[in-house]
Scaffold this motif. Structure first.
Motif, PDB file in Angstrom:
ATOM      1  N   UNK A  47      -0.240   8.947   6.983  1.00  0.00           N
ATOM      2  CA  UNK A  47       0.485   9.036   5.718  1.00  0.00           C
ATOM      3  C   UNK A  47       0.821   7.649   5.171  1.00  0.00           C
ATOM      4  N   UNK A  48       1.173   6.723   6.066  1.00  0.00           N
ATOM      5  CA  UNK A  48       1.485   5.362   5.635  1.00  0.00           C
ATOM      6  C   UNK A  48       0.242   4.687   5.070  1.00  0.00           C
ATOM      7  N   UNK A  49      -0.901   4.921   5.719  1.00  0.00           N
ATOM      8  CA  UNK A  49      -2.142   4.359   5.201  1.00  0.00           C
ATOM      9  C   UNK A  49      -2.422   4.882   3.793  1.00  0.00           C
ATOM     10  N   UNK A  50      -2.230   6.179   3.587  1.00  0.00           N
ATOM     11  CA  UNK A  50      -2.489   6.774   2.271  1.00  0.00           C
ATOM     12  C   UNK A  50      -1.569   6.179   1.208  1.00  0.00           C
ATOM     13  N   UNK A  51      -0.316   5.960   1.567  1.00  0.00           N
ATOM     14  CA  UNK A  51       0.643   5.372   0.622  1.00  0.00           C
ATOM     15  C   UNK A  51       0.223   3.950   0.247  1.00  0.00           C
ATOM     16  N   UNK A  52      -0.199   3.176   1.243  1.00  0.00           N
ATOM     17  CA  UNK A  52      -0.593   1.793   0.977  1.00  0.00           C
ATOM     18  C   UNK A  52      -1.894   1.718   0.179  1.00  0.00           C
ATOM     19  N   UNK A  53      -2.839   2.589   0.486  1.00  0.00           N
ATOM     20  CA  UNK A  53      -4.091   2.613  -0.283  1.00  0.00           C
ATOM     21  C   UNK A  53      -3.782   2.840  -1.764  1.00  0.00           C
ATOM     22  N   UNK A  54      -2.905   3.793  -2.043  1.00  0.00           N
ATOM     23  CA  UNK A  54      -2.573   4.094  -3.440  1.00  0.00           C
ATOM     24  C   UNK A  54      -1.804   2.954  -4.101  1.00  0.00           C
ATOM     25  N   UNK A  55      -0.867   2.363  -3.378  1.00  0.00           N
ATOM     26  CA  UNK A  55      -0.087   1.263  -3.954  1.00  0.00           C
ATOM     27  C   UNK A  55      -0.979   0.082  -4.314  1.00  0.00           C
ATOM     28  N   UNK A  56      -1.881  -0.291  -3.404  1.00  0.00           N
ATOM     29  CA  UNK A  56      -2.777  -1.410  -3.687  1.00  0.00           C
ATOM     30  C   UNK A  56      -3.763  -1.051  -4.791  1.00  0.00           C
ATOM     31  N   UNK A  57      -4.173   0.213  -4.865  1.00  0.00           N
ATOM     32  CA  UNK A  57      -5.053   0.622  -5.958  1.00  0.00           C
ATOM     33  C   UNK A  57      -4.368   0.389  -7.298  1.00  0.00           C
ATOM     34  N   UNK A  58      -3.062   0.638  -7.340  1.00  0.00           N
ATOM     35  CA  UNK A  58      -2.321   0.488  -8.587  1.00  0.00           C
ATOM     36  C   UNK A  58      -2.179  -0.971  -9.015  1.00  0.00           C
ATOM     37  N   UNK A  59      -2.379  -1.904  -8.092  1.00  0.00           N
ATOM     38  CA  UNK A  59      -2.325  -3.315  -8.496  1.00  0.00           C
ATOM     39  C   UNK A  59      -3.738  -3.899  -8.598  1.00  0.00           C
ATOM     40  N   UNK A  60      -4.733  -3.014  -8.531  1.00  0.00           N
ATOM     41  CA  UNK A  60      -6.108  -3.453  -8.718  1.00  0.00           C
ATOM     42  C   UNK A  60      -6.769  -4.009  -7.481  1.00  0.00           C
ATOM     43  N   UNK A  61      -6.333  -3.590  -6.300  1.00  0.00           N
ATOM     44  CA  UNK A  61      -6.900  -4.113  -5.053  1.00  0.00           C
ATOM     45  C   UNK A  61      -7.261  -2.968  -4.116  1.00  0.00           C
ATOM     46  N   UNK A  62      -8.060  -3.276  -3.113  1.00  0.00           N
ATOM     47  CA  UNK A  62      -8.398  -2.317  -2.065  1.00  0.00           C
ATOM     48  C   UNK A  62      -7.881  -2.846  -0.733  1.00  0.00           C
ATOM     49  N   UNK A  63      -7.824  -1.973   0.262  1.00  0.00           N
ATOM     50  CA  UNK A  63      -7.330  -2.380   1.580  1.00  0.00           C
ATOM     51  C   UNK A  63      -8.264  -1.875   2.670  1.00  0.00           C
ATOM     52  N   UNK A  64      -8.272  -2.612   3.776  1.00  0.00           N
ATOM     53  CA  UNK A  64      -8.879  -2.136   5.007  1.00  0.00           C
ATOM     54  C   UNK A  64      -7.821  -2.254   6.091  1.00  0.00           C
ATOM     55  N   UNK A  65      -7.880  -1.364   7.058  1.00  0.00           N
ATOM     56  CA  UNK A  65      -6.868  -1.344   8.118  1.00  0.00           C
ATOM     57  C   UNK A  65      -7.482  -1.778   9.440  1.00  0.00           C
ATOM     58  N   UNK A  66      -6.700  -2.547  10.184  1.00  0.00           N
ATOM     59  CA  UNK A  66      -7.137  -3.024  11.493  1.00  0.00           C
ATOM     60  C   UNK A  66      -6.112  -2.578  12.524  1.00  0.00           C
ATOM     61  N   UNK A  67      -6.554  -1.748  13.462  1.00  0.00           N
ATOM     62  CA  UNK A  67      -5.654  -1.235  14.491  1.00  0.00           C
ATOM     63  C   UNK A  67      -5.464  -2.285  15.583  1.00  0.00           C
ATOM     64  N   UNK A  68      -4.206  -2.576  15.906  1.00  0.00           N
ATOM     65  CA  UNK A  68      -3.880  -3.647  16.854  1.00  0.00           C
ATOM     66  C   UNK A  68      -2.781  -3.198  17.812  1.00  0.00           C
ATOM     67  N   UNK A  69      -2.725  -3.786  19.001  1.00  0.00           N
ATOM     68  CA  UNK A  69      -1.625  -3.491  19.928  1.00  0.00           C
ATOM     69  C   UNK A  69      -0.289  -3.918  19.326  1.00  0.00           C
ATOM     70  N   UNK A  70       0.815  -3.337  19.821  1.00  0.00           N
ATOM     71  CA  UNK A  70       2.137  -3.706  19.312  1.00  0.00           C
ATOM     72  C   UNK A  70       2.373  -5.208  19.336  1.00  0.00           C
ATOM     73  N   UNK A  71       2.964  -5.703  18.303  1.00  0.00           N
ATOM     74  CA  UNK A  71       3.336  -7.098  18.095  1.00  0.00           C
ATOM     75  C   UNK A  71       2.162  -7.964  17.642  1.00  0.00           C
ATOM     76  N   UNK A  72       0.937  -7.616  18.002  1.00  0.00           N
ATOM     77  CA  UNK A  72      -0.185  -8.451  17.595  1.00  0.00           C
ATOM     78  C   UNK A  72      -0.376  -8.426  16.080  1.00  0.00           C
ATOM     79  N   UNK A  73      -0.042  -7.289  15.457  1.00  0.00           N
ATOM     80  CA  UNK A  73      -0.160  -7.242  14.000  1.00  0.00           C
ATOM     81  C   UNK A  73       0.754  -8.275  13.354  1.00  0.00           C
ATOM     82  N   UNK A  74       1.934  -8.472  13.939  1.00  0.00           N
ATOM     83  CA  UNK A  74       2.865  -9.481  13.426  1.00  0.00           C
ATOM     84  C   UNK A  74       2.333 -10.887  13.649  1.00  0.00           C
ATOM     85  N   UNK A  75       1.813 -11.140  14.833  1.00  0.00           N
ATOM     86  CA  UNK A  75       1.284 -12.469  15.163  1.00  0.00           C
ATOM     87  C   UNK A  75       0.112 -12.806  14.251  1.00  0.00           C
TER      88      UNK A  75
END
Length: 254
Positions: A47-75
């Protein structure tokens, strides 16, 4: 001659704009967003991915998602290896100076203490003292909660990895967000005793500071999605966790 040159330049510019060759200088086309998951190469909140895809679409951009272990996404986001983290508590920013939140919260969340021992009752953070406590590695908001109450804890790869210790009494309680921990335990068909929420706060979309220029655009996108009902439609099973503007986050930063 000059007039002909100007005409050619104007025509070329129009063609480029029409074909999309020239893009807005302040918004890149594709953003890589880190989503973290424990032990599996998938994210358990589409659901979070769907929300972000739509939000970025509204600003004229696309997104790709990268699955990462906890904390690595922050790093990785802090080091500019990816552009953003899907959703995180604001408290994580204290250790990652290159990250900033989009100020419109996406969800509110609660942390609870789970136990398999009916003799253990947890009403608040102070009740955790004197018990053996576990948290998921990389869940910074959980660790901050325990640190503020002066509670010692041990880290686990996931709530599931702590279940055997909870069942044999070697671990008294496990602190985790209420929604996902209940889901884990239901999958294992285990009964559990959960405390009342020990902490309630907001979760935000987090981006690298080099993209600060899109914060107003994303804020407007999230706000418009709330107003036109898109956020509620895409939230699905998370709809009850959409932000309540009367909610007062406790323990300071959320």
């Amino acid at each position: 001659m000059l007039m002909k040159l100007l005409t050619v330049c104007a025509i070329t510019l129009c063609l480029c704009l029409h074909s999309g060759i020239i893009f807005s200088a302040d918004v890149q086309n594709t953003f890589v967003i880190g989503v973290w998951h424990i032990a599996e190469n998938k994210y358990d909140m589409p659901e979070i991915e769907a929300i972000l895809v739509e939000a970025y679409r509204r600003i004229g951009a696309t997104v790709t998602f990268k699955c990462l272990p906890p904390k690595r996404d922050l790093v990785w986001a802090n080091n500019d290896e990816i552009d953003a983290c899907a959703i995180r508590a604001k408290v994580v920013l204290r250790n990652y100076p290159n990250l900033v939140e989009v100020p419109v919260p996406l969800l509110h969340y609660s942390l609870c203490a789970f136990t398999a021992n009916p003799g253990i009752t947890i009403h608040n953070g102070n009740d955790l003292r004197g018990h053996s406590v576990g948290v998921t590695i990389g869940k910074i908001s959980d660790e901050v909660l325990l640190q503020r109450y002066g509670v010692n804890y041990q880290t686990f790869v996931s709530p599931i990895s702590a279940v055997p210790l909870l069942l044999n009494g070697r671990l008294d309680v496990f602190v985790h967000d209420c929604l996902s921990c209940k889901s884990y335990l239901q999958q294992l068909q285990l009964e559990n005793i959960a405390s009342h929420p020990l902490y309630t706060g907001y979760a935000y979309h987090i981006i690298n500071r080099k993209h600060e220029n899109i914060i107003p655009k994303l804020s407007d996108a999230f706000t418009s999605m709330i107003q036109d009902g898109t956020m509620k439609r895409l939230a699905g099973r998370l709809v009850e966790y959409l932000p309540d503007r009367t909610l007062s986050p406790r323990l300071g930063q959320s």
